[in-house]
Design a protein around this motif. Structure first.
Motif, short mmCIF file in Angstrom:
data_model
loop_
_atom_site.label_atom_id
_atom_site.label_comp_id
_atom_site.label_asym_id
_atom_site.label_seq_id
_atom_site.Cartn_x
_atom_site.Cartn_y
_atom_site.Cartn_z
N GLU A 83 10.27 121.85 -17.38
CA GLU A 83 10.52 121.97 -18.81
C GLU A 83 9.35 122.61 -19.55
O GLU A 83 9.54 123.38 -20.49
CB GLU A 83 10.79 120.59 -19.40
CG GLU A 83 12.05 119.94 -18.91
CD GLU A 83 12.24 118.56 -19.52
OE1 GLU A 83 12.92 118.49 -20.54
OE2 GLU A 83 11.69 117.59 -18.99
N GLN A 134 22.48 124.44 -16.93
CA GLN A 134 22.33 123.33 -17.88
C GLN A 134 23.66 123.09 -18.61
O GLN A 134 24.14 121.95 -18.69
CB GLN A 134 21.23 123.71 -18.89
CG GLN A 134 20.75 122.61 -19.79
CD GLN A 134 19.76 121.66 -19.15
OE1 GLN A 134 20.14 120.56 -18.82
NE2 GLN A 134 18.54 122.07 -18.95
N ALA A 151 12.37 116.93 -22.94
CA ALA A 151 13.58 116.57 -23.68
C ALA A 151 13.63 115.07 -23.96
O ALA A 151 14.09 114.63 -25.01
CB ALA A 151 14.80 117.00 -22.88
N LEU A 196 19.51 113.92 -24.49
CA LEU A 196 18.29 114.68 -24.18
C LEU A 196 17.67 114.23 -22.86
O LEU A 196 17.06 115.03 -22.15
CB LEU A 196 17.30 114.56 -25.33
CG LEU A 196 17.66 115.45 -26.53
CD1 LEU A 196 17.01 114.95 -27.81
CD2 LEU A 196 17.26 116.89 -26.28
N THR A 197 17.83 112.94 -22.53
CA THR A 197 17.31 112.46 -21.25
C THR A 197 18.08 113.12 -20.10
O THR A 197 17.48 113.55 -19.10
CB THR A 197 17.43 110.92 -21.16
OG1 THR A 197 16.75 110.37 -22.26
CG2 THR A 197 16.83 110.38 -19.88
N VAL A 198 19.42 113.19 -20.26
CA VAL A 198 20.23 113.87 -19.24
C VAL A 198 19.75 115.31 -19.09
O VAL A 198 19.56 115.81 -17.97
CB VAL A 198 21.74 113.82 -19.63
CG1 VAL A 198 22.55 114.74 -18.72
CG2 VAL A 198 22.26 112.40 -19.54
N MET A 199 19.53 115.96 -20.24
CA MET A 199 19.08 117.36 -20.21
C MET A 199 17.75 117.48 -19.45
O MET A 199 17.57 118.39 -18.63
CB MET A 199 18.92 117.91 -21.63
CG MET A 199 18.64 119.39 -21.67
SD MET A 199 18.77 120.04 -23.33
CE MET A 199 17.09 119.88 -23.87
N GLY A 200 16.85 116.55 -19.71
CA GLY A 200 15.55 116.58 -19.03
C GLY A 200 15.68 116.42 -17.53
O GLY A 200 15.07 117.15 -16.76
N ARG A 201 16.52 115.47 -17.12
CA ARG A 201 16.68 115.21 -15.68
C ARG A 201 17.38 116.39 -14.99
O ARG A 201 17.02 116.77 -13.87
CB ARG A 201 17.50 113.92 -15.45
CG ARG A 201 16.87 112.69 -16.05
CD ARG A 201 15.50 112.39 -15.44
NE ARG A 201 14.85 111.27 -16.10
CZ ARG A 201 13.74 111.35 -16.80
NH1 ARG A 201 13.13 112.53 -16.96
NH2 ARG A 201 13.20 110.29 -17.36
N VAL A 202 18.37 116.96 -15.70
CA VAL A 202 19.07 118.13 -15.13
C VAL A 202 18.09 119.30 -14.98
O VAL A 202 18.14 120.05 -14.00
CB VAL A 202 20.29 118.51 -16.00
CG1 VAL A 202 20.84 119.87 -15.61
CG2 VAL A 202 21.39 117.46 -15.87
N SER A 203 17.15 119.42 -15.93
CA SER A 203 16.16 120.50 -15.85
C SER A 203 15.34 120.39 -14.57
O SER A 203 15.03 121.40 -13.93
CB SER A 203 15.19 120.44 -17.05
OG SER A 203 15.90 120.51 -18.24
N LEU A 204 14.99 119.15 -14.21
CA LEU A 204 14.21 118.95 -12.98
C LEU A 204 15.02 119.39 -11.76
O LEU A 204 14.50 120.04 -10.84
CB LEU A 204 13.82 117.47 -12.82
CG LEU A 204 13.02 116.83 -13.95
CD1 LEU A 204 12.70 115.39 -13.63
CD2 LEU A 204 11.72 117.59 -14.21
N LEU A 205 16.31 119.05 -11.80
CA LEU A 205 17.19 119.42 -10.68
C LEU A 205 17.36 120.95 -10.61
O LEU A 205 17.34 121.53 -9.51
CB LEU A 205 18.55 118.74 -10.89
CG LEU A 205 19.49 118.68 -9.70
CD1 LEU A 205 18.84 117.97 -8.53
CD2 LEU A 205 20.78 117.94 -10.08
N ILE A 206 17.49 121.57 -11.77
CA ILE A 206 17.64 123.03 -11.81
C ILE A 206 16.42 123.70 -11.17
O ILE A 206 16.55 124.64 -10.38
CB ILE A 206 17.83 123.52 -13.27
CG1 ILE A 206 19.20 123.10 -13.80
CG2 ILE A 206 17.67 125.05 -13.37
CD1 ILE A 206 19.40 123.36 -15.27
N GLU A 207 15.25 123.17 -11.50
CA GLU A 207 14.02 123.77 -10.94
C GLU A 207 14.00 123.69 -9.42
O GLU A 207 13.66 124.64 -8.73
CB GLU A 207 12.79 123.07 -11.54
CG GLU A 207 11.49 123.78 -11.31
CD GLU A 207 10.83 123.45 -9.97
OE1 GLU A 207 10.09 124.29 -9.46
OE2 GLU A 207 11.09 122.35 -9.42
N HIS A 247 26.22 119.85 -18.12
CA HIS A 247 26.48 118.96 -19.27
C HIS A 247 27.99 118.77 -19.45
O HIS A 247 28.44 117.67 -19.78
CB HIS A 247 25.87 119.54 -20.54
CG HIS A 247 24.38 119.36 -20.58
ND1 HIS A 247 23.63 119.59 -21.70
CD2 HIS A 247 23.51 118.97 -19.63
CE1 HIS A 247 22.36 119.35 -21.43
NE2 HIS A 247 22.27 118.97 -20.18
#
Lengths: 208, 290
Positions: free
Chosen positions: B81, B260, B215, A182-193, B264
């Motif tokens: 998020e 995403q 997350a 979930l931490t990876v997902m959170g960090r990737v979300s920031l990058l996506i933005e 992953h």
């Protein structure tokens, strides 16, 4: 897109790329962007807290409404600044003690109920193999017990006891794995933005 | 011809290179795995999980015209998020005709909430400030603010974000404590956030509480669903995307799901390759010792 938007968003794009440049190696662009973030954040917070805390909680009550009792917490707040003096830093212990006292008073009465008793009750649910829900309850209960056994250090972790402790550490590993994922997902979300921002800006700028 | 001995040496060299791979190569792959799906979206499908469904249902099952408190406790650092969740929550509440009372416990969140509200209002131009929604603004004090609201909301927030006296606003008529609100929704970026709302408000005043969180903090909050302390949970961008799917209103979270998913897979592959290289090298070193 107007000139103002082009310039401001262009600056944001430049600062974003400057921050990303640390991924290659340390460089002056990264340093500039980093210092800007720190400086702007500190200035922004100072202004916000001045208007949202000092004016409504100190200035208005004391000066306009003559509520002089508000001077006491204000003094405590000012005493916090004595931390910057070697000679007087001990004075800051008083407001810290008051702050900790208030914090504990607010938190302790409900902590036992919210963080221990209610989750404990949720662990003690009917268990079985006849439905998925019952089996999940069994897994949760078994996982909690095994993890607790792992943290019992008064007996050597050998034999059956060691086996249970091993299941306990696997349970913990599953928890850490979920946390990491979930931490990876959170960090990737920031990058996506940031990538979305850059894509949108360049698309608007060049019209493709 | 390469004999088996030479083949082993070549493999060992490859494995060593893989194990000591320059991290910048990984960064390039991650960047590509995000950039390509954003430029060429394929709209990969994803399912809705139970915590998100419960979050949606908790709002959907409210009596029409309910007054809901939405505490938006986040700042720009968690915006990717939480901002899509914020918009989606406002959208669902307005769509059902509920009244929104919003507030912030993070100083830098106020402008984001105003922006989210203005974005949703474009779809509901008939909604009136003070009647259908109100922004109570930011209040310093963290948990103390929460506890104080349990005694009196108008006394905790005497004026709203725009400087109006809260007691004079039609939406705030009959709203004194948490008992006068049907539901509390928290968009949580950290501390103070969901953990504090559970501790100070849900356990004290037994309010129905839902949460949308980053997350990173989601694993900490999932047990609260099992214990009934939360009615639903949106965890990170994936949670926001699932929620947007339920609302049939795809937003920035749903649009980011392709990137995403692909990123992953790339992370998974690098972890897999790294582990394979590590164990294979360990095995070959053991063999050499023998």
């Amino acid at each position: 897109m107007g000139t103002g938007e082009i310039l401001w968003n262009g600056l944001a794009l430049f600062l974003t790329l400057s921050i990303f440049s640390i991924l290659y190696k340390d460089n002056p662009f990264y340093k500039i962007a980093e210092h800007l973030v720190v400086g702007v954040s500190a200035g922004y917070f100072a202004i916000i807290l001045y208007y949202n805390s000092f004016i409504p909680k100190v200035w208005v009550p004391v000066v306009h409404e003559s509520k002089f009792l508000y001077i006491l917490p204000t003094i405590l707040g000012v005493l916090m600044w004595t931390r910057f003096s070697r000679k007087w830093s001990w004075v800051s212990r008083y407001p810290i003690a008051a702050y900790m006292g208030i914090g504990m008073g607010v938190a302790i009465p409900v902590t036992m109920q919210a963080y221990i008793l209610v989750p404990l009750y949720a662990t003690m649910q009917p268990i079985g193999f006849t439905s998925m829900a019952l089996f999940n309850n069994l897994l949760v209960a078994a996982g909690v017990l095994c993890a607790l056994v792992y943290f019992f250090f008064s007996k050597e972790h050998t034999g059956a006891f060691g086996g249970v402790a091993k299941v306990g550490i696997w349970t913990l590993m599953v928890g850490f794995g979920a946390g990491f994922g979930l931490t990876v997902m959170g960090r990737v979300s920031l990058l996506i933005e940031r990538f979305t921002f850059m894509r949108d800006y360049l698309q608007k700028l060049f019209g493709f | 011809m390469v004999d088996s001995g030479q083949w082993t040496v070549i493999m060992k060299k490859i494995l060593e290179k893989l194990e000591n791979m320059d991290r910048r190569i990984i960064f390039i792959f991650i960047a590509l795995s995000i950039a390509i799906p954003l430029l060429f979206p394929v709209n990969l499908n994803f399912s809705v999980t139970q915590p998100v469904q419960s979050f949606y249902d908790a709002i959907e099952n409210l009596p029409p015209g309910s007054k809901v408190l939405v505490s938006c406790d986040y700042d720009p650092s968690s915006m990717p998020e939480l901002y899509p969740m914020n918009i989606a929550v406002f959208y669902q509440l307005f769509k059902r005709g509920d009244k929104i009372i919003t507030m912030q416990l993070w100083a830098t969140g106020t402008l984001l909430v105003e922006r989210a509200m203005n974005e949703v209002l474009k779809e509901f131009p008939d909604k009136k400030y003070g009647v259908d929604y109100v922004n109570l603004g930011f209040k310093e004090g963290r948990e103390v603010v929460m506890v104080s609201m349990g005694t009196s909301i108008p006394r905790t927030f005497p004026t709203d974000y725009r400087g109006n006296k809260v007691e004079t606003l039609p939406i705030m008529q009959g709203v004194n404590t948490f008992d006068d609100l049907t539901l509390l929704m928290n968009i949580s970026g950290g501390l103070p956030g969901t953990k504090e709302w559970v501790l100070q408000v849900q356990s004290r005043f037994h309010v129905k509480l839902g949460s949308g969180c980053t997350a990173v903090s989601a694993p900490e909050f999932y047990p609260y669903i099992q214990s009934g302390q939360l009615v639903g949970l949106l965890g990170g961008m994936k949670g926001a995307a699932e929620y947007e799917k339920l609302l049939k209103r795809p937003g920035s979270a749903a649009r980011g799901m392709d990137a995403q998913s692909v990123s992953h897979i790339v992370v998974f592959l690098f972890i897999f390759i790294g582990n394979v290289a590590f164990f294979a090298l360990k095995k070959s070193k053991k063999r050499l010792k023998v």
